[in-house]
Scaffold this motif. Structure first.
Motif: not given
Length: 419
Positions: A145-146, A152-153, A173-177
């Motif tokens: 994993y990153n 960040k999340l 839900a965040d949508g960045t990744y």
């Protein structure tokens, strides 16, 4: 004149005799292999370490191209020109060589006691009575994993399946990744990084795998169907167009920082270390609930055996005993992070991501991929069919129950468990 000539001849024969004695003391061992990418490691690290402790034994590592290895090795063995040491593929390829008399029985080789039955399973007869290659390395499955994305999340590393899917929901839900980078186009990804990764926690590793071989369990049993039911739940998190996504596409999505989690094999570590510009971590397949026994696929990958017709068998056995030692294990595993020693002596890894993977051996029970021993010898080939059905399940073209039924029917068509 005759006296001078006779003296010269005697001197010459004495020198030749001495030279013959010197050369007889030096033995050169040749290693056959398909792993050309290992060449520098053998030449610069492994061989010098062995030769320093074993003066008089020289070692030459001479790999063939991977796609040509099996045919080239077969031709050399038939002609009597193969090297003293044979790098062994796992399971049936090497078992076939042993049955033909090309690989020697190494069951009683000094150092073999350093390996578990699981570690030796890829190079043992079906009944486990004989072992014919020294285990060198395995690969371990899990998830990379990153870390930057997780920080960040505000995500914690998931330990249970509920925590795993809660993390995926939050990433989505965040949508960045993209939550998880895996495609189904190449088929094998879905089986190897999907089904065989999470499955051992359901079928209890070796317990289920051996029961399947014995005919005491079937692929239609609950423990074999449920991993497919979990893969169905992966679909919403794989990103748009995952059906057309190849294995290199998945690698790139993750290393470019566009995906947060990568269902992985530890062989990715070397490449990812050179390409990813972010911190990485890893976690084992999440268990059903806190406190459950965890299982990992610690899959046997490569071994090395003795050409049964080698004229240098004693020297070759000296080398193989060294391969079975903790010293070899430490050098090899650290030179190739992600290819882990199968030696029972723990090896401290310099690479932190590799160390994370190998640390799971201390808390989880190891097993190997369920399709690799015995069950893929016939037609249809269970390994290849598992690729197809794992992709079908994720794509939604087969239900878990239909997929399992197809696999069991194919297996039943040729495989009759020994009574």
């Amino acid at each position: 004149m005759k006296t001078k000539l006779l003296t010269a001849l005697l001197l010459g024969s004495s020198v030749l005799g001495l030279a013959g004695t010197a050369s007889a003391a030096d033995v050169t061992l040749n290693i056959e292999s398909w792993r050309g990418d290992d060449l520098a490691i053998w030449k610069d690290k492994l061989i010098p370490a062995f030769e320093a402790k074993n003066p008089g034994i020289k070692v030459v590592f001479a790999p063939s191209a991977p796609t040509e290895y099996d045919a080239a090795l077969g031709a050399k063995l038939a002609a009597g020109s193969a090297g003293d040491l044979i790098t062994c593929r796992p399971f049936d390829k090497s078992l076939e060589l042993y049955k033909k008399g090309d690989l020697a029985d190494l069951t009683k080789l000094s150092g073999m006691e350093n390996f578990s039955s699981v570690a030796k399973s890829a190079w043992s007869t079906d009944d486990g009575s004989a072992t014919f290659c020294v285990p060198m390395a395995s690969v371990i499955h899990g998830f990379i994993y990153n870390k930057d994305a997780f920080d960040k999340l505000g995500l914690k590393v998931p330990q249970t399946r509920d925590e795993f899917f809660a993390a995926l929901d939050k990433i989505k839900a965040d949508g960045t990744y993209i939550p998880m980078a895996m495609g189904t186009k190449d088929l094998w990804e879905a089986a190897t990084m999907g089904y065989q990764n999470i499955g051992p926690n359901y079928w209890k590793g070796e317990e289920g795998r051996l029961a399947l071989i014995a005919g005491k369990q079937k692929l239609t049993d609950k423990d074999w169907v449920e991993p497919y039911a979990e893969l169905v739940k992966w679909k919403p998190y794989l990103g748009d167009g995952f059906e057309a996504q190849t294995y290199p596409d998945s690698q790139n999505l993750f290393t470019l920082g566009r995906a947060a989690i990568y269902p992985a094999g530890s062989w990715e570590i070397g490449l990812f270390n050179t390409q990813a510009q972010f911190k990485m971590g890893a976690f084992p397949p999440p268990v059903g609930k806190a406190g459950d026994t965890c299982y990992i696929s610690d899959h046997t990958d490569i071994g090395i055996g003795l050409n049964a017709k080698s004229k240098n068998a004693d020297a070759a056995k000296t080398f193989l005993t060294w391969v079975a030692s903790p010293e070899f294990a430490g050098i090899y595993a650290n030179a190739l992070p992600g290819f882990f020693s199968l030696n029972s002596a723990p090896v401290k890894m310099a690479d932190p991501l590799a160390q994370e993977f190998v640390s799971w051996r201390e808390k989880c029970k190891p097993t190997i991929r369920s399709t690799y021993q015995v069950l893929s010898r016939g037609t249809p080939n269970l390994e290849n069919e598992t690729w197809v059905e794992s992709a079908n399940v994720i794509n939604g073209t087969d239900t878990p129950e239909v997929a399992a039924g197809k696999l069991q029917k194919g297996l039943d068509s040729w495989y009759k468990p020994a009574k």
